[in-house]
Design an enzyme around this catalytic site. Structure first.
Site, PDB file in Angstrom:
ATOM      1  N   HIS A   1       5.863 -85.803  22.231  1.00 56.64           N
ATOM      2  CA  HIS A   1       5.972 -84.534  21.529  1.00 56.64           C
ATOM      3  C   HIS A   1       7.215 -84.433  20.665  1.00 56.64           C
ATOM      4  O   HIS A   1       8.258 -84.974  20.991  1.00 56.64           O
ATOM      5  CB  HIS A   1       5.899 -83.383  22.529  1.00 56.64           C
ATOM      6  CG  HIS A   1       4.520 -83.160  23.048  1.00 56.64           C
ATOM      7  ND1 HIS A   1       4.017 -83.878  24.103  1.00 56.64           N
ATOM      8  CD2 HIS A   1       3.528 -82.332  22.624  1.00 56.64           C
ATOM      9  CE1 HIS A   1       2.767 -83.500  24.332  1.00 56.64           C
ATOM     10  NE2 HIS A   1       2.449 -82.575  23.441  1.00 56.64           N
TER      11      HIS A   1
ATOM     12  N   MET B   1      11.419 -89.264  28.972  1.00 54.74           N
ATOM     13  CA  MET B   1       9.985 -88.987  28.915  1.00 54.74           C
ATOM     14  C   MET B   1       9.476 -88.501  30.262  1.00 54.74           C
ATOM     15  O   MET B   1       9.530 -89.229  31.243  1.00 54.74           O
ATOM     16  CB  MET B   1       9.242 -90.246  28.467  1.00 54.74           C
ATOM     17  CG  MET B   1       9.698 -90.795  27.137  1.00 54.74           C
ATOM     18  SD  MET B   1       9.040 -92.451  26.759  1.00 54.74           S
ATOM     19  CE  MET B   1      10.009 -93.485  27.894  1.00 54.74           C
TER      20      MET B   1
ATOM     21  N   GLY C   1      12.830 -92.176  17.053  1.00 52.92           N
ATOM     22  CA  GLY C   1      11.566 -92.139  16.340  1.00 52.92           C
ATOM     23  C   GLY C   1      11.267 -93.423  15.590  1.00 52.92           C
ATOM     24  O   GLY C   1      11.701 -93.618  14.455  1.00 52.92           O
TER      25      GLY C   1
END
Length: 345
Positions: A172, A25, A206
């Site tokens: 994103h 990240m 995710g």
């Protein structure tokens, strides 16, 4: 151990099973986190950013972090392999490819993670250049995908590993996507049927917050795991204590987070991100203010609250406290192993 997991073990022999990576990240990872994850048996990654032109602060900062990572690991020989990975956003890679490849060659990380091209040739050219420069030490290229078609493209472009990211992820991702529950098995089936001669490991990403998610993802076809939101609440993460407190206080990720391009519009970065991507973040007062004023004032100053967006996945409600990154890795692995063993018996 699955064939993909065995391949990951060969790629990264110092890691333990099941492999857990921290997501690279940008702005929320650093040498301390990557090294802590790696020392705990995972694969630590540093998110370098999107601009590696010669005068870029991001290039200088990534170099500084890689120097620090060497120090933390006690590496004194520049030819020694650096057992962490580097992530980069590739939407402008045409302007900095050679600089980035040179940096990789200098610091010799075990992996490079690519995401967010504007046009596909950017990844094809960058993957080839990275593999050419990293063949001496076995550099592996990880490509983040969010659809079956993008997974197919990444394999054709030469990716060694796919990070299959479902729409529950924070930050994103592909604007058009699906949850990991449906996306991962379809990608796994596609890889097995269309590329039987290739053993491409799949990293699941995710919405995975603990060992339960790890065990489920392994059952769906993953060889390893990527966690992002959970690592935001680690002691090594450089985000502010206020952001960490907000993450801990946020519950019911299904309603408290939103996957949309509006976050980028609020920050004045809608033009920065190519149209095929959107992001998930915590809904806050600024979103309601933005919604109210959007219809009233088309000239709204979109950069006046640049720090008001807190990127987080739909699993944010499962965060309970701030812990060490290494502890997060070992605790999650232990829980996953226990659940897998219980399922077998």
């Amino acid at each position: 151990m699955s064939a993909g997991a065995e391949t990951l073990q060969q790629f990264f022999p110092a890691t333990s099973r099941p492999l857990i990576c921290n997501a690279p990240m940008a702005g929320a990872t650093n040498a301390r986190m990557a090294v802590a994850v790696t020392k705990a048996g995972g694969l630590g990654l540093i998110g370098g950013g999107a601009d590696f032109t010669s005068s870029s602060p991001e290039l200088a900062n990534l170099r500084q972090q890689l120097v620090y990572a060497r120090e933390l690991l006690g590496i004194v020989d520049s030819n020694t392999l650096l057992p962490i990975g580097i992530g980069c956003l590739t939407m402008k890679s045409d302007t900095w490819k050679d600089n980035f490849v040179q940096l990789v060659n200098e610091y010799r990380p075990v992996a490079v993670w690519l995401f967010a091209y504007t046009h596909r040739s950017q990844h094809a050219e960058l993957i080839q250049a990275l593999q050419n420069t990293g063949k001496d030490w076995g550099l592996k290229v990880i490509v983040q995908v969010g659809t079956v078609e993008s997974a197919r493209e990444a394999i054709d472009d030469g990716a060694d590993i796919l990070s299959v990211q479902g729409s529950d992820a924070g930050g994103h991702q592909f604007k058009q996507g699906a949850s990991l529950m449906t996306l991962l098995p379809e990608v796994a089936d596609m890889v097995r049927s269309e590329y039987p001669e290739k053993n491409i490991p799949l990293l699941a990403a995710g919405g995975i917050m603990d060992g339960r998610g790890v065990a489920a993802a392994l059952m769906l076809g993953a060889s390893g795991i990527v966690m992002g939101t959970g690592f935001l609440c680690t002691t090594e993460c450089p985000v502010s204590d206020q952001i960490k407190a907000t993450l801990i206080a946020t519950q019911d990720g299904a309603s408290s987070t939103l996957k949309s391009r509006v976050h980028d519009e609020i920050q004045g970065k809608a033009e920065f991100w190519p149209s095929q991507y959107s992001g998930r973040a915590i809904v806050s007062e600024v979103h309601w203010k933005w919604d109210d004023e959007l219809n009233k004032n088309k000239e709204l100053d979109m950069v006046r609250t640049p720090s008001s967006i807190i990127w987080a996945g739909a699993g944010v409600g499962q965060i309970g406290s701030v812990i060490d990154a290494g502890t997060l890795v070992t605790k999650t692995q232990a829980q996953a192993r226990q659940l897998i063993q219980a399922f077998k018996t």
